[in-house]
Scaffold this active site. Structure first.
Site, PDB file in Angstrom:
ATOM      1  CE  LYS A  68     -18.406  74.553   1.647  1.00 41.10           C
ATOM      2  NZ  LYS A  68     -17.631  73.828   0.635  1.00 41.10           N
TER       3      LYS A  68
HETATM    4  C1  R5P Z   1     -20.621  74.492  -2.573  1.00 42.00           C
HETATM    5  O1  R5P Z   1     -21.548  73.749  -2.886  1.00 42.00           O
HETATM    6  C2  R5P Z   1     -19.212  74.004  -2.614  1.00 42.00           C
HETATM    7  O2  R5P Z   1     -19.061  72.947  -1.740  1.00 42.00           O
HETATM    8  C3  R5P Z   1     -18.172  75.005  -2.184  1.00 42.00           C
HETATM    9  O3  R5P Z   1     -18.699  76.143  -1.713  1.00 42.00           O
HETATM   10  C4  R5P Z   1     -17.204  75.163  -3.330  1.00 42.00           C
HETATM   11  O4  R5P Z   1     -16.473  74.010  -3.449  1.00 42.00           O
HETATM   12  C5  R5P Z   1     -16.183  76.231  -3.302  1.00 42.00           C
HETATM   13  O5  R5P Z   1     -15.915  76.699  -2.070  1.00 42.00           O
HETATM   14  P1  R5P Z   1     -15.821  78.282  -1.999  1.00 42.00           P
HETATM   15  O6  R5P Z   1     -17.213  78.774  -1.944  1.00 42.00           O
HETATM   16  O7  R5P Z   1     -15.024  78.572  -0.774  1.00 42.00           O
HETATM   17  O8  R5P Z   1     -15.098  78.724  -3.268  1.00 42.00           O
END
Ligand code: R5P
Length: 289
Positions: free
Chosen positions: A203
């Site tokens: 990711k």
């Molecule tokens: C990072 O460490 C997290 O896994 C995600 O990025 C977070 O849960 C939120 O996702 P987003 O960046 O799309 O708000």
């Protein structure tokens, strides 16, 4: 013991019909075990090879931040539209009804408040991932951060050892710290580092020349959404990422902080799975909200 009455001999043995090639539909997965593939197939739809993951793990850093004030009210109603739910063990146990039959990507490193640096000294006991029937576990890798890079890579390495033991895929989450440049060079390095150390999924964040990041990573990549954007921009982000080789998204704030989160995740799903353009996705969002 099977019923011994009326045993019938087989008739059609398919002579002349070769066994179909069972190459797996996700890159980098051909040599992993059946169980790991089965879990990957719960996360990434076999018909599109893509995934719309709903991230709500950021509560372990940000607390009841906008969109996560009440998981039962903010997130549970969205679960039916997600392909996979990404959260922490505490929130999943406390707030996510097991009846959804949705794969879980379990955050497996330890949270700390945003008041301090993340605590990288503890990672999940893999037995708790098994208890939660996790389809994947996720740990962060802070590539380039002098103080934490080695520790976070070690966490990933250890989690891959555990994952391999039980057939549970591991997702490496590349960080994007304040002093790290969000460019293809950095994200290619960080993503590849996760894959080289055994991650089955990576990711990371979208950037210019993102196709270089996906092409140089031997396992599927999903993108985080990052901070809340106007819906059309978030849809464009998902569209660009898919077009540049991503296997899906793992968005949190761009869904849960939308004015109409259920409409937004369905619009994102339309872009990721059904090839909608951002404009068509926005139309879907407006129709559904
Ligand atoms: C990072 O460490 C997290 O896994 C995600 O990025 C977070 O849960 C939120 O996702 P987003 O960046 O799309 O708000």
């Amino acid at each position: 013991m099977a019923d011994l009455d009326d045993i019938r001999d087989g008739k059609n043995f398919g002579q002349g019909t070769p066994v179909a090639n069972q190459q797996f539909y996700l890159k980098g997965c051909d040599n992993i075990g059946w169980g790991t593939k089965d879990r990957m197939a719960r996360i990434f739809r076999p018909d599109t090879g893509k995934s719309v993951m709903l991230a709500f793990d950021h509560g372990f850093l940000m607390g009841p931040t906008s969109g996560l004030e009440r998981i039962d009210l903010n997130i549970v109603p969205l679960a039916p539209y997600a392909d996979c739910l990404m959260g922490t063990r505490g929130v999943i146990r406390a707030c996510i009804p097991p009846g959804f039959n949705k794969p879980i990507c379990l955050r497996a490193d330890c949270g700390s408040t945003i008041l301090t640096e993340m605590n990288h000294n503890v990672i999940l006991d893999i037995e708790d991932a098994i208890r939660l029937n996790a389809s994947a576990v996720a740990v962060m890798v802070e590539a380039g951060a002098a103080a934490t890079e080695a520790k976070t890579i070690a966490n990933l390495y250890k989690m891959v050892d555990f994952g391999q033991r039980y057939g549970i895929p591991v997702m490496g989450v590349t960080a994007v710290g304040k002093d790290m440049v969000r460019d293809a060079r950095y994200f290619s390095l960080a993503s590849r580092m996760c894959a080289e150390n055994g991650a089955n999924i990576v990711k990371t964040y979208y950037c210019e020349n993102f196709s270089q990041v996906t092409a140089s990573c031997p396992v599927p990549i999903v993108i985080a959404g990052g901070k809340k954007l106007p819906e059309i921009e978030a849809l464009q982000l998902a569209y660009n990422a898919i077009n540049d080789g991503a296997s899906g998204v793992d968005m949190g704030r761009n869904v849960s902080q939308s004015d109409a989160p259920a409409a937004m995740i369905q619009a994102i799903s339309g872009v990721v799975h059904d090839g909608l353009t951002p404009e068509e996705g926005l139309e879907k969002f407006n129709d559904l909200k």
